[in-house]
Design an enzyme around this catalytic site. Structure first.
Site, PDB file in Angstrom:
ATOM      1  N   TRP A  83      30.593  10.555 195.542  1.00 14.37           N
ATOM      2  CA  TRP A  83      31.165  11.130 196.517  1.00 14.37           C
ATOM      3  C   TRP A  83      30.613  12.330 196.935  1.00 14.37           C
ATOM      4  O   TRP A  83      30.503  12.901 198.166  1.00 14.37           O
ATOM      5  CB  TRP A  83      32.643  11.275 196.225  1.00 14.37           C
ATOM      6  CG  TRP A  83      33.515  10.122 196.249  1.00 14.37           C
ATOM      7  CD1 TRP A  83      33.879   9.268 195.409  1.00 14.37           C
ATOM      8  CD2 TRP A  83      33.602   9.412 197.629  1.00 14.37           C
ATOM      9  NE1 TRP A  83      34.663   8.116 195.946  1.00 14.37           N
ATOM     10  CE2 TRP A  83      34.587   7.968 197.294  1.00 14.37           C
ATOM     11  CE3 TRP A  83      33.240   9.657 198.832  1.00 14.37           C
ATOM     12  CZ2 TRP A  83      34.757   7.184 198.230  1.00 14.37           C
ATOM     13  CZ3 TRP A  83      33.718   8.667 200.087  1.00 14.37           C
ATOM     14  CH2 TRP A  83      34.289   7.487 199.580  1.00 14.37           C
ATOM     15  N   ASP A  94      36.218  19.267 196.979  1.00 12.93           N
ATOM     16  CA  ASP A  94      36.869  17.878 197.157  1.00 12.93           C
ATOM     17  C   ASP A  94      37.736  17.699 196.055  1.00 12.93           C
ATOM     18  O   ASP A  94      36.727  17.260 194.800  1.00 12.93           O
ATOM     19  CB  ASP A  94      35.663  16.706 197.629  1.00 12.93           C
ATOM     20  CG  ASP A  94      36.387  15.516 197.830  1.00 12.93           C
ATOM     21  OD1 ASP A  94      37.781  15.602 197.749  1.00 12.93           O
ATOM     22  OD2 ASP A  94      35.635  14.633 197.999  1.00 12.93           O
ATOM     23  N   LYS A 109      46.138   9.304 196.667  1.00  8.25           N
ATOM     24  CA  LYS A 109      46.010   9.074 195.121  1.00  8.25           C
ATOM     25  C   LYS A 109      47.107   9.818 194.477  1.00  8.25           C
ATOM     26  O   LYS A 109      48.184   8.937 194.048  1.00  8.25           O
ATOM     27  CB  LYS A 109      44.788  10.064 194.430  1.00  8.25           C
ATOM     28  CG  LYS A 109      43.273  10.097 195.234  1.00  8.25           C
ATOM     29  CD  LYS A 109      42.779   8.653 195.125  1.00  8.25           C
ATOM     30  CE  LYS A 109      41.389   8.758 195.839  1.00  8.25           C
ATOM     31  NZ  LYS A 109      40.722   7.516 196.133  1.00  8.25           N
TER      32      LYS A 109
HETATM   33  N1  PMP Z   1      36.112  12.258 198.046  1.00  6.32           N
HETATM   34  C1  PMP Z   1      36.688  11.400 196.822  1.00  6.32           C
HETATM   35  C2  PMP Z   1      36.401  12.132 195.670  1.00  6.32           C
HETATM   36  C3  PMP Z   1      37.163  10.142 196.947  1.00  6.32           C
HETATM   37  O1  PMP Z   1      37.760   9.611 195.783  1.00  6.32           O
HETATM   38  C4  PMP Z   1      37.614   9.685 198.152  1.00  6.32           C
HETATM   39  C5  PMP Z   1      38.141   8.095 198.344  1.00  6.32           C
HETATM   40  N2  PMP Z   1      38.130   7.608 197.160  1.00  6.32           N
HETATM   41  C6  PMP Z   1      37.045  10.162 199.328  1.00  6.32           C
HETATM   42  C7  PMP Z   1      36.276  11.224 199.203  1.00  6.32           C
HETATM   43  C8  PMP Z   1      37.179   9.720 200.795  1.00  6.32           C
HETATM   44  O2  PMP Z   1      38.540   9.631 201.223  1.00  6.32           O
HETATM   45  P1  PMP Z   1      39.043   8.982 202.565  1.00  6.32           P
HETATM   46  O3  PMP Z   1      38.886   7.496 202.274  1.00  6.32           O
HETATM   47  O4  PMP Z   1      40.460   9.444 202.504  1.00  6.32           O
HETATM   48  O5  PMP Z   1      38.203   9.359 203.528  1.00  6.32           O
END
Ligand code: PMP
Length: 369
Positions: free
Chosen positions: A110, A180, A204
């Site tokens: 991520w 994040d 989550k």
């Molecule tokens: N950052 C992290 C650490 C994630 O786990 C996720 C989704 N699993 C995201 C960003 C992306 O999030 P979204 O699908 O809500 O855009």
């Protein structure tokens, strides 16, 4: 092999994930029942008092849970964490004041996606990454050399895919630390004052998808954010209490119920203690399996919310997954980029779910080991 027949299904999905039973039980009543004025919450105008009261209660409850200092704004914005991958650089880069560079720590899947997106708006400098010479870990938090003209430094507090987390926050001096926290938010207390900005998408530990919490320090709202579209501009949203455009009312309302559930369950310290016990139980089962199961992340950097592991004999993985499903243990497949297995243990997963998983793992090992 004998599979559990208790009938309970335990959902280990990485997100959208299991919500607290108590919240699901109340959600329908609160959201969908029409009041005396003939409208349910989700049918009301967002400019009206009823929806404003929902927003206010969500904000107050979150502020209390995290003890958010007064110089931070709490925004509940439509969209996911990936919207923030662009919004963060668009709001924080300020070339006219020499703040052109965005520092990113590369800790896994991520953080790499976040920096790829940021590179469309800023000069990205990778200030830390795991050296790859040992088992998987987050980058060491010391000795980061931030570049000249650094607008902010971004970390991914918990890597949902890789299953690793920072054991301590890096010290970035005067450069605002941006995190994040999508998959660790509300899993434990968080010292917001260490950060310039924290964001987390909801699906989550917060509630259903479609909403992202942004907690941003007041001074950062003074950056010009010229390239940010209005709904992604933190200053404009803060000026209008997060209602510059229609907010995701249903998700915010459910989030408020989740915040209330956390408070009634003892707050974030109680969440942290319960999460620690769940993760310990599972990692102990992995580490004590004589190598039948293995966890790729070094102990000090293991995530307590996303436990990643493998079978030493990878050819057994599909069998493990299908037997687990028959035993009511669902969504244990690892992310497609890393394979293997992953159990996500967010706040709403009780110890009983993890106990069922470790019992299943022991039984599977007995039959196949
Ligand atoms: N950052 C992290 C650490 C994630 O786990 C996720 C989704 N699993 C995201 C960003 C992306 O999030 P979204 O699908 O809500 O855009």
């Amino acid at each position: 092999m004998t599979l559990s027949s208790s009938g309970t299904v335990w959902n280990f999905a990485a997100g959208p994930s299991r919500l607290p039973d108590a919240v699901l039980a109340r959600a329908g009543d609160v959201l969908f029942r029409r009041g005396a004025d003939g409208a349910a919450v989700i049918e009301r105008p967002f400019t009206g008092n009823a929806v404003r009261a929902v927003l206010e209660s969500a904000r107050e409850r979150l502020t209390q849970l995290l003890d958010i200092p007064a110089n931070y704004h709490v925004l509940f914005l439509a969209g996911g964490a990936m919207h923030q991958f662009s919004a963060v650089p668009m709001n924080l880069i300020d070339p006219a004041s020499g703040l052109r560079t965005a520092a990113y720590a590369d800790s896994g899947y991520w953080s790499r996606r976040a920096m790829r997106e940021a590179a469309r708006f800023a000069e990205v400098s990778v200030v830390a990454r795991h050296d790859g010479s040992q088992a998987l870990a987050a980058p060491a938090e010391d000795n980061w050399r931030l570049p000249q003209g650094c607008a902010y430094c971004h970390i991914t507090a918990n890597e949902t895919v890789d299953g690793l987390a920072y054991p301590a926050w890096p010290n970035t001096g005067d450069v605002p630390l941006v995190a994040d926290t999508t998959s660790s938010f509300l899993s434990a207390p968080l010292d917001i004052a260490r950060f310039g900005l924290v964001y987390a998408s909801a699906q989550k530990n917060i509630g259903p998808s479609g909403m992202t919490v942004v907690i941003v320090r007041e001074d950062l709202l003074r950056r010009p954010a010229q390239s940010a579209p209005s709904p992604l501009c933190y200053r404009l949203q803060a000026e209008q209490d997060g209602c510059l455009n229609t907010p995701p009312v249903m998700a915010i309302h459910l989030a408020a119920l989740v915040f209330q559930w956390i408070a009634e369950s003892g707050g974030l310290s109680a969440m942290a203690e319960a999460n620690r016990r769940k993760a310990e139980l599972l990692y102990r089962a992995i580490d004590g399996s004589d190598g039948f199961y293995t966890a790729p992340v070094i102990a000090a950097h293991r995530s307590i919310t996303n436990v990643r592991f493998h079978l030493a004999d990878v050819s057994l993985t599909e069998r493990f997954l299908s037997d687990a499903e028959k035993a009511g243990l669902i969504h244990l497949r690892g992310h497609r980029h890393v394979g293997g297995l992953r159990a996500s243990l967010y706040n709403a997963m009780p110890l009983a779910g993890v106990t069922a998983l470790v019992n299943f793992m022991a039984e599977f090992k007995r039959c196949k080991g």
